[in-house]
Design a protein around this motif. Structure first.
Motif, PDB file in Angstrom:
ATOM      1  N   GLU A  18       0.819  -1.214   0.000  1.00 25.46           N
ATOM      2  CA  GLU A  18       0.000   0.000   0.000  1.00 25.46           C
ATOM      3  C   GLU A  18       0.853   1.264   0.000  1.00 25.46           C
ATOM      4  OE1 GLU A  18      -0.229  -2.359   2.422  1.00 25.46           O
ATOM      5  OE2 GLU A  18      -2.074  -3.387   1.875  1.00 25.46           O
ATOM      6  N   ASP A  19       1.922   1.250   0.767  1.00 29.56           N
ATOM      7  CA  ASP A  19       2.782   2.437   0.835  1.00 29.56           C
ATOM      8  C   ASP A  19       3.458   2.696  -0.504  1.00 29.56           C
ATOM      9  OD1 ASP A  19       4.425   0.182   1.114  1.00 29.56           O
ATOM     10  OD2 ASP A  19       5.409   0.901   2.931  1.00 29.56           O
ATOM     11  N   SER A  20       3.939   1.637  -1.153  1.00 31.58           N
ATOM     12  CA  SER A  20       4.570   1.774  -2.469  1.00 31.58           C
ATOM     13  C   SER A  20       3.575   2.334  -3.485  1.00 31.58           C
ATOM     14  CB  SER A  20       5.071   0.421  -2.980  1.00 31.58           C
ATOM     15  OG  SER A  20       5.895  -0.204  -2.030  1.00 31.58           O
ATOM     16  N   ALA A  24       3.920   5.758  -5.505  1.00 35.00           N
ATOM     17  CA  ALA A  24       3.961   5.667  -6.972  1.00 35.00           C
ATOM     18  C   ALA A  24       2.873   6.534  -7.610  1.00 35.00           C
ATOM     19  CB  ALA A  24       3.817   4.215  -7.415  1.00 35.00           C
ATOM     20  N   GLU A  25       1.654   6.483  -7.067  1.00 28.99           N
ATOM     21  CA  GLU A  25       0.577   7.313  -7.619  1.00 28.99           C
ATOM     22  C   GLU A  25       0.913   8.796  -7.499  1.00 28.99           C
ATOM     23  OE1 GLU A  25      -2.931   6.111  -5.477  1.00 28.99           O
ATOM     24  OE2 GLU A  25      -3.172   4.284  -6.682  1.00 28.99           O
ATOM     25  N   THR A  26       1.489   9.171  -6.375  1.00 24.02           N
ATOM     26  CA  THR A  26       1.866  10.573  -6.160  1.00 24.02           C
ATOM     27  C   THR A  26       2.959  10.990  -7.126  1.00 24.02           C
ATOM     28  OG1 THR A  26       1.275  10.345  -3.826  1.00 24.02           O
ATOM     29  CG2 THR A  26       2.640  12.237  -4.433  1.00 24.02           C
ATOM     30  N   SER A  44      12.194  -3.536  -5.091  1.00 23.97           N
ATOM     31  CA  SER A  44      11.933  -4.248  -6.345  1.00 23.97           C
ATOM     32  C   SER A  44      11.967  -3.330  -7.557  1.00 23.97           C
ATOM     33  CB  SER A  44      10.557  -4.920  -6.281  1.00 23.97           C
ATOM     34  OG  SER A  44       9.535  -3.934  -6.253  1.00 23.97           O
ATOM     35  N   GLY A  45      11.991  -2.015  -7.335  1.00 27.64           N
ATOM     36  CA  GLY A  45      12.025  -1.060  -8.432  1.00 27.64           C
ATOM     37  C   GLY A  45      10.651  -0.592  -8.882  1.00 27.64           C
ATOM     38  N   TYR A  46       9.611  -0.923  -8.135  1.00 26.69           N
ATOM     39  CA  TYR A  46       8.247  -0.586  -8.535  1.00 26.69           C
ATOM     40  C   TYR A  46       8.025   0.915  -8.695  1.00 26.69           C
ATOM     41  CZ  TYR A  46       3.215   0.140  -8.134  1.00 26.69           C
ATOM     42  OH  TYR A  46       1.929   0.558  -8.339  1.00 26.69           O
TER      43      TYR A  46
END
Length: 195
Positions: A18-20, A24-26, A44-46
């Protein structure tokens, strides 16, 4: 730590959660074509991949050799490094970080890479503060830091610590969960809005 460089168990690399996703969305809203971006603690590089999909030129860094391997396998150029230490001054338009932020009692030793990815020390800020000590150095004058933190880490204390290092903080995203609120702070050099 024991012989972890020999282990190739992906359970030792922090995968997107959830934090990733929130970070990422931000990041997808703020970075774009031609931005030079550093994803600290890339795992992981997400998050780095999302920034690259938005058109940014991205490099990741991670202290874990297992995370570096996973990020490379996911197409992210990565440097095995502690935070932003090896990078040149004033080059990044954006620096991203989803740090280890879970408050962890001091008697719990870090004995594997996953604990390094999760443990934020006694107050949750054991990795955040060293990051804030140096990140201003690598940030371009009009750049911004996007830092994911939790209500468990005392966001006011993080903002005050950043302010003492010349960085103004603004909350740009948040999400409520059962035991915490996740938030993304946008940190910019004092007196700059970064846009």
């Amino acid at each position: 730590m024991t012989d972890l460089a020999e282990r190739r168990d992906l359970d030792q690399v922090y995968g997107p959660a959830e934090d990733s996703r929130l970070l990422a969305e931000t990041v997808g809203e703020y970075v774009g074509e031609g931005d030079l971006v550093l994803d600290v603690g890339t795992g992981s590089g997400y998050v780095a991949s999302v920034a690259a999909d938005a058109g940014a030129d991205v490099v990741g860094s991670d202290v874990s050799p297992l995370a570096c391997e996973a990020a490379r396998e996911n197409g992210v150029p990565v440097v095995q490094a502690n935070l932003s230490e090896p990078f040149r001054d004033a080059v990044f338009d954006a620096v991203l970080f989803n740090p280890p932020y879970l408050p962890t009692p001091p008697e719990e030793e870090r004995n594997d890479w996953m604990e390094y990815a999760l443990s934020g020390g006694d107050d949750g800020r054991a990795v955040i503060e060293p990051f804030l000590d140096d990140v201003g150095r690598v940030l371009a004058p009009d750049g911004a830091v996007y830092l994911l933190i939790s209500s468990l880490t005392d966001p006011d204390a993080v903002a005050d610590y950043a302010a003492d290092r010349g960085l103004d903080a603004a909350e740009v995203a948040s999400e409520k969960h059962a035991f915490e609120r996740l938030l993304v702070l946008r940190l910019t050099p004092r007196g700059k809005d970064g846009e």
